[in-house]
Motif scaffolding. Sequence first.
Motif, short mmCIF file in Angstrom:
data_model
loop_
_atom_site.label_atom_id
_atom_site.label_comp_id
_atom_site.label_asym_id
_atom_site.label_seq_id
_atom_site.Cartn_x
_atom_site.Cartn_y
_atom_site.Cartn_z
N THR A 94 0.83 -1.21 0.00
CA THR A 94 0.00 0.00 0.00
C THR A 94 0.86 1.26 0.00
O THR A 94 0.67 2.16 -0.83
N GLY A 95 1.79 1.36 0.93
CA GLY A 95 2.65 2.54 1.03
C GLY A 95 3.53 2.74 -0.18
O GLY A 95 3.70 3.87 -0.67
N GLU A 96 4.05 1.65 -0.70
CA GLU A 96 4.94 1.71 -1.88
C GLU A 96 4.17 2.24 -3.10
O GLU A 96 4.68 3.09 -3.84
N ILE A 97 2.97 1.73 -3.30
CA ILE A 97 2.15 2.18 -4.43
C ILE A 97 1.80 3.66 -4.29
O ILE A 97 1.91 4.44 -5.24
N ALA A 98 1.37 4.06 -3.09
CA ALA A 98 1.00 5.45 -2.85
C ALA A 98 2.20 6.37 -3.05
O ALA A 98 2.10 7.45 -3.66
N ASP A 99 3.38 5.96 -2.56
CA ASP A 99 4.59 6.77 -2.71
C ASP A 99 4.97 6.95 -4.18
O ASP A 99 5.45 8.03 -4.58
N SER A 100 4.76 5.92 -4.99
CA SER A 100 5.13 6.01 -6.41
C SER A 100 4.29 7.07 -7.12
O SER A 100 4.79 7.77 -8.01
N TYR A 101 3.05 7.22 -6.73
CA TYR A 101 2.20 8.26 -7.32
C TYR A 101 2.51 9.63 -6.73
O TYR A 101 2.49 10.64 -7.43
N ALA A 102 2.83 9.67 -5.44
CA ALA A 102 3.14 10.94 -4.79
C ALA A 102 4.40 11.57 -5.39
O ALA A 102 4.52 12.81 -5.44
N SER A 103 5.31 10.74 -5.85
CA SER A 103 6.54 11.27 -6.45
C SER A 103 6.29 11.93 -7.80
O SER A 103 7.11 12.72 -8.27
N ARG A 104 5.15 11.62 -8.41
CA ARG A 104 4.83 12.18 -9.74
C ARG A 104 3.75 13.25 -9.71
O ARG A 104 3.64 14.04 -10.63
N TYR A 105 2.95 13.26 -8.64
CA TYR A 105 1.84 14.21 -8.58
C TYR A 105 1.94 15.03 -7.29
O TYR A 105 1.73 14.50 -6.19
N PRO A 106 2.27 16.31 -7.40
CA PRO A 106 2.50 17.15 -6.21
C PRO A 106 1.27 17.32 -5.32
O PRO A 106 1.41 17.63 -4.13
N GLN A 107 0.06 17.14 -5.88
CA GLN A 107 -1.15 17.30 -5.05
C GLN A 107 -1.40 16.09 -4.15
O GLN A 107 -2.29 16.10 -3.31
N LEU A 108 -0.61 15.03 -4.34
CA LEU A 108 -0.76 13.82 -3.55
C LEU A 108 0.37 13.69 -2.54
O LEU A 108 1.54 13.82 -2.89
N LYS A 109 0.01 13.44 -1.30
CA LYS A 109 1.04 13.18 -0.27
C LYS A 109 0.65 11.93 0.50
O LYS A 109 -0.53 11.56 0.57
N VAL A 110 1.64 11.29 1.08
CA VAL A 110 1.41 10.06 1.83
C VAL A 110 1.90 10.24 3.26
O VAL A 110 3.03 10.70 3.48
N VAL A 111 1.07 9.90 4.21
CA VAL A 111 1.43 9.93 5.63
C VAL A 111 1.58 8.49 6.08
O VAL A 111 0.63 7.70 6.02
N HIS A 112 2.77 8.11 6.50
CA HIS A 112 3.04 6.74 6.94
C HIS A 112 2.93 6.66 8.46
O HIS A 112 3.65 7.35 9.17
#
Length: 425
Positions: A94-112
């Motif tokens: 879950t975290g890995e997938i979310a991080d991969s998108y967060a690295s490409r889209y600035p409006q997305l952030k991930v809180v672990h």
Amino acid sequence: MANLLFYSSLTVIWLMLLYHMFLMQGGYMHYLRYRRPIQEWEKKKQKLPKVSVLIPAHNEEVVIERTIKSMLKLEYPTELLEIIVINDNSKDRTGEIADSYASRYPQLKVVHLIPPNIGGGKSGALNHGFKHATGEVIVVYDADNTPERKAVYYLVLAMLNDPKAGAIVGKFRVVNAAQTLLTRFINIETICFQWMAQAGRFNWFGVATIPGTNFAIRRSIIEELGGWDEKALAEDTELTIRVYNMGYHIRFFPAAITWEQEPETWKVWWKQRTRWARGNQYVVMKFMAKLFTLKRKSIVFDLIYFFFTYFLFFFGVIISDALFVVNLFVDLQLNVGMVSIILWILAYFLYITEVMIALGIEKTELNGKNFLIVSLMYFTYSQFWILLVLYALYLELKRVLLKQETKWYKTERYQQGRKQDNLTS
């Protein structure tokens, strides 16, 4: 004594059926007019606020990518949209997938979240995610949700034009409705909930319940309330009561639509619905003690309704069924006359009528197959609910008496095909 119990329980059942028919009428009226103000609202060209979308996620590898993709397609100004995935100690990707998108889209952030910042279930994850949110409006989606493109826009539009609304609630539909007989049952149940419980109550009483997903709430309210109650298994219902008690109302606005998964096996359904039932029982017990000190009288009425539903109604059904069965083997001198039998038959047809009216609002759902499923539903799915509520009450009473900690059950997810992905494209 047996006759008194039997006829009292039959009266309770009929009161609930008639009340839900009343709600269904209100729901249909709301359906006819909820879209009317949209054009007028849009003409105002109001400045849109910044929105923070919170998505709590625990071991959501199967669904999280599709959910993130749907969030990135939302028709809302990118500079005003903040999407926060709260990776709650997931043991999968879950975290890995979310991080991969967060690295490409600035409006997305991930809180672990990692120990010790775990253990509060969905409420705890939302509270941690809220600390990182900067939006004036907070929107919540479950990790299996695929909202339609304008869902967030409609939630915000309604909030901008209803200053007395503390929260705006959208509509949710079942994305895997055709998978099994169980998901067909749940699809029908969900549609009835939208148009009876949500639209009906809002039409007649100005009351709606915050669901676990697809709703917007003012940031200031969450701050004032101190966040979500981490002891509540039904954090949405609990939040609803506190929002009303602040003096706000909650608007049901079904123009905002999301699609979500539902359990495909009875085992998963039982665990999920037990959590829901226990959560609502917790809310009833928490606030019934404060019933006459609550500020908003409308929510007092709603609490009584929850008490009626999760306690009196189910016990009424259980007592009437039990007396009827026992009387087959032991003479209880039960006078089940022709009038009682007619009332039972009429209750069954009234149940079918209510449900079919609700299905008629969703154009694709009024068909012969659903009519047969509804006819079967009364004798199967509805009866399982009775057993479930009894079991949930036993667990909740045991938790209170033994002072046990609340444990959060995470609903199992399923891999879905292209058909579901295309719903938001």
